[in-house]
Design a protein around this motif. Structure first.
Motif, PDB file in Angstrom:
ATOM      1  N   PHE A   1       9.145 -18.386 -11.691  1.00 49.79           N
ATOM      2  CA  PHE A   1       9.712 -19.116 -12.829  1.00 49.79           C
ATOM      3  C   PHE A   1      11.201 -18.835 -13.037  1.00 49.79           C
ATOM      4  CE2 PHE A   1       5.192 -19.326 -14.079  1.00 49.79           C
ATOM      5  CZ  PHE A   1       5.115 -20.687 -14.297  1.00 49.79           C
ATOM      6  N   ALA A   2      11.745 -17.844 -12.358  1.00 50.42           N
ATOM      7  CA  ALA A   2      13.136 -17.448 -12.586  1.00 50.42           C
ATOM      8  C   ALA A   2      14.115 -18.589 -12.365  1.00 50.42           C
ATOM      9  CB  ALA A   2      13.500 -16.260 -11.683  1.00 50.42           C
ATOM     10  N   ASN A   3      13.874 -19.390 -11.340  1.00 57.95           N
ATOM     11  CA  ASN A   3      14.870 -20.391 -10.948  1.00 57.95           C
ATOM     12  C   ASN A   3      14.318 -21.810 -11.038  1.00 57.95           C
ATOM     13  OD1 ASN A   3      17.197 -18.657 -10.106  1.00 57.95           O
ATOM     14  ND2 ASN A   3      15.602 -17.803  -8.803  1.00 57.95           N
ATOM     15  N   ILE A   4      13.622 -22.077 -12.146  1.00 56.72           N
ATOM     16  CA  ILE A   4      13.175 -23.438 -12.454  1.00 56.72           C
ATOM     17  C   ILE A   4      14.028 -24.036 -13.569  1.00 56.72           C
ATOM     18  CG2 ILE A   4      11.283 -24.839 -13.347  1.00 56.72           C
ATOM     19  CD1 ILE A   4       9.331 -23.023 -11.903  1.00 56.72           C
ATOM     20  N   VAL A   5      14.073 -23.392 -14.711  1.00 57.87           N
ATOM     21  CA  VAL A   5      14.795 -23.961 -15.854  1.00 57.87           C
ATOM     22  C   VAL A   5      16.308 -24.039 -15.630  1.00 57.87           C
ATOM     23  CG1 VAL A   5      15.386 -23.588 -18.289  1.00 57.87           C
ATOM     24  CG2 VAL A   5      13.008 -23.433 -17.535  1.00 57.87           C
ATOM     25  N   PRO A   6      16.989 -23.000 -15.100  1.00 58.81           N
ATOM     26  CA  PRO A   6      18.448 -23.136 -14.929  1.00 58.81           C
ATOM     27  C   PRO A   6      18.862 -24.343 -14.097  1.00 58.81           C
ATOM     28  CG  PRO A   6      17.817 -20.833 -14.772  1.00 58.81           C
ATOM     29  CD  PRO A   6      16.543 -21.614 -14.799  1.00 58.81           C
ATOM     30  N   PRO A   7      18.258 -24.607 -12.907  1.00 65.88           N
ATOM     31  CA  PRO A   7      18.635 -25.819 -12.183  1.00 65.88           C
ATOM     32  C   PRO A   7      18.246 -27.105 -12.906  1.00 65.88           C
ATOM     33  CG  PRO A   7      17.604 -24.230 -10.693  1.00 65.88           C
ATOM     34  CD  PRO A   7      17.385 -23.736 -12.083  1.00 65.88           C
ATOM     35  N   LEU A   8      17.137 -27.080 -13.670  1.00 64.43           N
ATOM     36  CA  LEU A   8      16.769 -28.274 -14.432  1.00 64.43           C
ATOM     37  C   LEU A   8      17.798 -28.575 -15.514  1.00 64.43           C
ATOM     38  CD1 LEU A   8      12.900 -27.818 -14.886  1.00 64.43           C
ATOM     39  CD2 LEU A   8      14.062 -29.475 -13.425  1.00 64.43           C
ATOM     40  N   PHE A   9      18.286 -27.537 -16.192  1.00 59.83           N
ATOM     41  CA  PHE A   9      19.324 -27.750 -17.199  1.00 59.83           C
ATOM     42  C   PHE A   9      20.611 -28.272 -16.550  1.00 59.83           C
ATOM     43  CE2 PHE A   9      17.976 -24.832 -20.985  1.00 59.83           C
ATOM     44  CZ  PHE A   9      16.848 -25.619 -21.153  1.00 59.83           C
TER      45      PHE A   9
ATOM     46  N   MET B   1      18.235 -33.378 -25.024  1.00 59.24           N
ATOM     47  CA  MET B   1      16.919 -34.015 -24.911  1.00 59.24           C
ATOM     48  C   MET B   1      15.973 -33.170 -24.059  1.00 59.24           C
ATOM     49  SD  MET B   1      18.118 -37.926 -24.170  1.00 59.24           S
ATOM     50  CE  MET B   1      19.576 -38.583 -24.978  1.00 59.24           C
ATOM     51  N   VAL B   2      16.455 -32.739 -22.900  1.00 61.78           N
ATOM     52  CA  VAL B   2      15.610 -31.952 -21.995  1.00 61.78           C
ATOM     53  C   VAL B   2      15.205 -30.625 -22.635  1.00 61.78           C
ATOM     54  CG1 VAL B   2      15.616 -30.689 -19.794  1.00 61.78           C
ATOM     55  CG2 VAL B   2      16.490 -33.029 -19.897  1.00 61.78           C
ATOM     56  N   ALA B   3      16.169 -29.948 -23.250  1.00 63.56           N
ATOM     57  CA  ALA B   3      15.866 -28.659 -23.874  1.00 63.56           C
ATOM     58  C   ALA B   3      14.925 -28.823 -25.056  1.00 63.56           C
ATOM     59  CB  ALA B   3      17.161 -27.980 -24.307  1.00 63.56           C
ATOM     60  N   SER B   4      15.106 -29.877 -25.849  1.00 61.08           N
ATOM     61  CA  SER B   4      14.219 -30.102 -26.993  1.00 61.08           C
ATOM     62  C   SER B   4      12.783 -30.301 -26.527  1.00 61.08           C
ATOM     63  CB  SER B   4      14.679 -31.325 -27.796  1.00 61.08           C
ATOM     64  OG  SER B   4      15.970 -31.129 -28.325  1.00 61.08           O
ATOM     65  N   MET B   5      12.610 -31.092 -25.468  1.00 56.96           N
ATOM     66  CA  MET B   5      11.269 -31.281 -24.922  1.00 56.96           C
ATOM     67  C   MET B   5      10.713 -29.961 -24.410  1.00 56.96           C
ATOM     68  SD  MET B   5      11.839 -34.868 -22.855  1.00 56.96           S
ATOM     69  CE  MET B   5      10.174 -34.885 -22.188  1.00 56.96           C
ATOM     70  N   GLY B   6      11.539 -29.219 -23.684  1.00 63.77           N
ATOM     71  CA  GLY B   6      11.073 -27.970 -23.096  1.00 63.77           C
ATOM     72  C   GLY B   6      10.655 -26.950 -24.140  1.00 63.77           C
ATOM     73  N   TYR B   7      11.505 -26.753 -25.139  1.00 64.14           N
ATOM     74  CA  TYR B   7      11.187 -25.757 -26.161  1.00 64.14           C
ATOM     75  C   TYR B   7      10.008 -26.191 -27.016  1.00 64.14           C
ATOM     76  CZ  TYR B   7      15.202 -22.894 -25.037  1.00 64.14           C
ATOM     77  OH  TYR B   7      16.093 -22.076 -24.383  1.00 64.14           O
ATOM     78  N   SER B   8       9.818 -27.488 -27.189  1.00 65.50           N
ATOM     79  CA  SER B   8       8.624 -27.957 -27.887  1.00 65.50           C
ATOM     80  C   SER B   8       7.374 -27.572 -27.099  1.00 65.50           C
ATOM     81  CB  SER B   8       8.678 -29.478 -28.070  1.00 65.50           C
ATOM     82  OG  SER B   8       9.780 -29.849 -28.869  1.00 65.50           O
ATOM     83  N   GLY B   9       7.455 -27.703 -25.777  1.00 66.77           N
ATOM     84  CA  GLY B   9       6.340 -27.271 -24.939  1.00 66.77           C
ATOM     85  C   GLY B   9       6.084 -25.788 -25.055  1.00 66.77           C
ATOM     86  N   GLY B  10       7.187 -25.001 -25.104  1.00 66.18           N
ATOM     87  CA  GLY B  10       7.034 -23.562 -25.264  1.00 66.18           C
ATOM     88  C   GLY B  10       6.447 -23.195 -26.608  1.00 66.18           C
ATOM     89  N   LEU B  11       6.744 -24.002 -27.627  1.00 71.77           N
ATOM     90  CA  LEU B  11       6.233 -23.747 -28.969  1.00 71.77           C
ATOM     91  C   LEU B  11       4.753 -24.099 -29.078  1.00 71.77           C
ATOM     92  CD1 LEU B  11       7.376 -22.853 -31.775  1.00 71.77           C
ATOM     93  CD2 LEU B  11       7.646 -25.289 -32.293  1.00 71.77           C
ATOM     94  N   LEU B  12       4.353 -25.193 -28.430  1.00 74.15           N
ATOM     95  CA  LEU B  12       2.980 -25.675 -28.559  1.00 74.15           C
ATOM     96  C   LEU B  12       2.053 -25.117 -27.480  1.00 74.15           C
ATOM     97  CD1 LEU B  12       3.747 -29.429 -29.364  1.00 74.15           C
ATOM     98  CD2 LEU B  12       3.180 -27.614 -30.965  1.00 74.15           C
ATOM     99  N   GLY B  13       2.619 -24.618 -26.385  1.00 79.92           N
ATOM    100  CA  GLY B  13       1.799 -24.138 -25.279  1.00 79.92           C
ATOM    101  C   GLY B  13       0.867 -22.995 -25.631  1.00 79.92           C
ATOM    102  N   PRO B  14       1.389 -21.894 -26.207  1.00 82.77           N
ATOM    103  CA  PRO B  14       0.497 -20.773 -26.529  1.00 82.77           C
ATOM    104  C   PRO B  14      -0.674 -21.139 -27.437  1.00 82.77           C
ATOM    105  CG  PRO B  14       2.778 -20.050 -26.559  1.00 82.77           C
ATOM    106  CD  PRO B  14       2.808 -21.531 -26.403  1.00 82.77           C
ATOM    107  N   PRO B  15      -0.471 -21.941 -28.523  1.00 81.16           N
ATOM    108  CA  PRO B  15      -1.648 -22.347 -29.305  1.00 81.16           C
ATOM    109  C   PRO B  15      -2.643 -23.175 -28.494  1.00 81.16           C
ATOM    110  CG  PRO B  15       0.361 -22.710 -30.560  1.00 81.16           C
ATOM    111  CD  PRO B  15       0.780 -22.369 -29.178  1.00 81.16           C
TER     112      PRO B  15
END
Length: 393
Positions: free
Chosen positions: A314-322, A339-353
């Motif tokens: 996972f180390a080198n997935i988000v930096p190249p995507l950004f 837009m990309v970061a908002s979608m991503g962080y929403s996934g991070g927020l909803l993923g654990p639940p």
């Protein structure tokens, strides 16, 4: 008619100063979260909060971050990434000092929302600026810049834990953290700018995502979903499913974070050698295989090894995507990144639940199977989603 003067390319010294100043912003962001995390027990006991109320406070912080991100894109288009980064960094310093002064859960939640708002604002601005610095360098540098977020988190949490151990109290501890954040931001501020004017082409920051941005956002959702789940559930998986000892289970996320940080410090050469699309594809494949090993591990040590390997994946997935988001056609770089970061962080927020609900229904092993699928999606679609960077001039 007189031809318009060509913009003067920044010197390497100016670029290196901008790069180091950008590293400082990422360090500050991670350190602020580390200080916050280390003081959560004191904040909880100070107001006698139960777990569900504390969970709502944490949710308020996450909502603040997600709300800030699209707005940050519009502000960057208007004022530039440097100005928004500095303003957001100073706002973090103030917001970090507020929570211990709040007299009840409602105002504590409001202060957490403000901290999340500040963190969400700087996240988009510093990533937009990092992408501009990377473009000026002409080679990948985003992974190593992102590593300093993790390093900042380590230093912030360790320093705050030391103050907690000395029983200085949350007011002094978080106030000191805010003061350090402000000093670092002010020290970095004069070195951030390296261009005469920010890039603002491609329209304003608030708009519906294009197909290219949407696809990048979906891959980012997959990565953040997995990272968030590893933070919240890896220790429980090691303990309850793999049968690890308490000590080994507690070390699970620390191991994941450590290998992710190492992978990002070394990631620039990796991305440069393979290109961003191939690098993300291979990273997603490593992450998927590693999580598959974790899910079906026959003993806790195999599961722990899989978690270590997943951090590298996972180390080198988000930096190249950004970085790729700032190259999306027809959209202002900061707007696409927001837009990309908002979608991503929403996934991070909803993923654990979501993992929690799946675990209740089908078991935690099934929930981790969802993470395997998410990482596999990154591997399968990276090549057709990520556009190559512009050739060096």
């Amino acid at each position: 008619m007189t031809a318009a003067a060509e913009p003067i390319a920044p010197s390497r010294r100016t670029l290196w100063r901008a790069r180091l100043a950008t590293l400082a912003l990422f360090f500050v962001c991670g350190a602020a979260l580390g200080v916050w995390a280390a003081h959560i027990p004191l904040l909880k006991s100070g107001l006698a909060l139960d777990d569900s109320t504390l969970g709502l406070v944490m949710l308020a912080m996450g909502i603040g971050a997600v709300v800030a991100m699209p707005c940050s894109g519009a502000l960057i288009h208007r004022f530039g990434a440097v100005a928004v980064s500095i303003a957001s960094g100073l706002a973090i310093a103030v917001a970090l000092a507020l929570p211990p002064h709040m007299p009840d859960p409602v105002t504590l939640g409001l202060s957490a929302f403000l901290l999340g708002l500040s963190l969400g604002g700087i996240d988009i601005a510093m990533n937009a600026h990092a992408a501009a610095v990377e473009k000026a360098f002409g080679r990948p540098i985003m992974s190593s810049i992102h590593a300093f977020f993790s390093i900042g988190g380590l230093f912030g949490a360790a320093g705050a834990a030391g103050l907690v151990g000395l029983a200085v109290g949350a007011k002094l501890g978080m106030g000191a953290g805010g003061a350090v954040v402000a000093l670092i931001v002010l020290a970095a501020a004069r070195f951030l700018a390296f261009e005469d004017r920010p890039e603002t082409e491609g329209g304003h920051g608030l708009r519906l995502p294009s197909r290219a941005v949407l696809l990048l956002g979906l891959l980012t959702v997959c990565s953040f979903l997995c990272e968030g789940a590893m933070m919240e559930w890896s220790a429980l998986f090691l303990r309850d499913v793999a049968g690890a000892s308490l000590g080994l289970a507690a070390a699970g996320y620390a191991a994941f974070s450590a290998t992710m940080t190492i992978g990002r410090l070394l990631g620039d050469r990796f991305v440069e050698a393979l290109g961003p699309a191939r690098a993300v594809q291979l990273s997603g494949a490593v992450a998927a295989v590693s999580l598959l090993v974790v899910t079906f591990a026959p003993n806790p040590w195999v599961a722990f090894a899989g978690i270590l390997a997943a951090g590298l994946g996972f180390a080198n997935i988000v930096p190249p995507l950004f970085s790729a988001a700032t190259r999306a056609p027809g959209v202002a770089p900061a707007a696409a990144l927001a837009m990309v970061a908002s979608m991503g962080y929403s996934g991070g927020l909803l993923g654990p639940p979501a993992i929690g609900f799946l675990s209740d229904a089908f078991g935690l092993r099934f929930g981790f199977g969802l993470l395997v699928v998410a990482a596999a999606i990154v591997a399968l679609f990276a090549r057709r989603t990520i556009s190559p960077p512009s050739p060096r001039p």
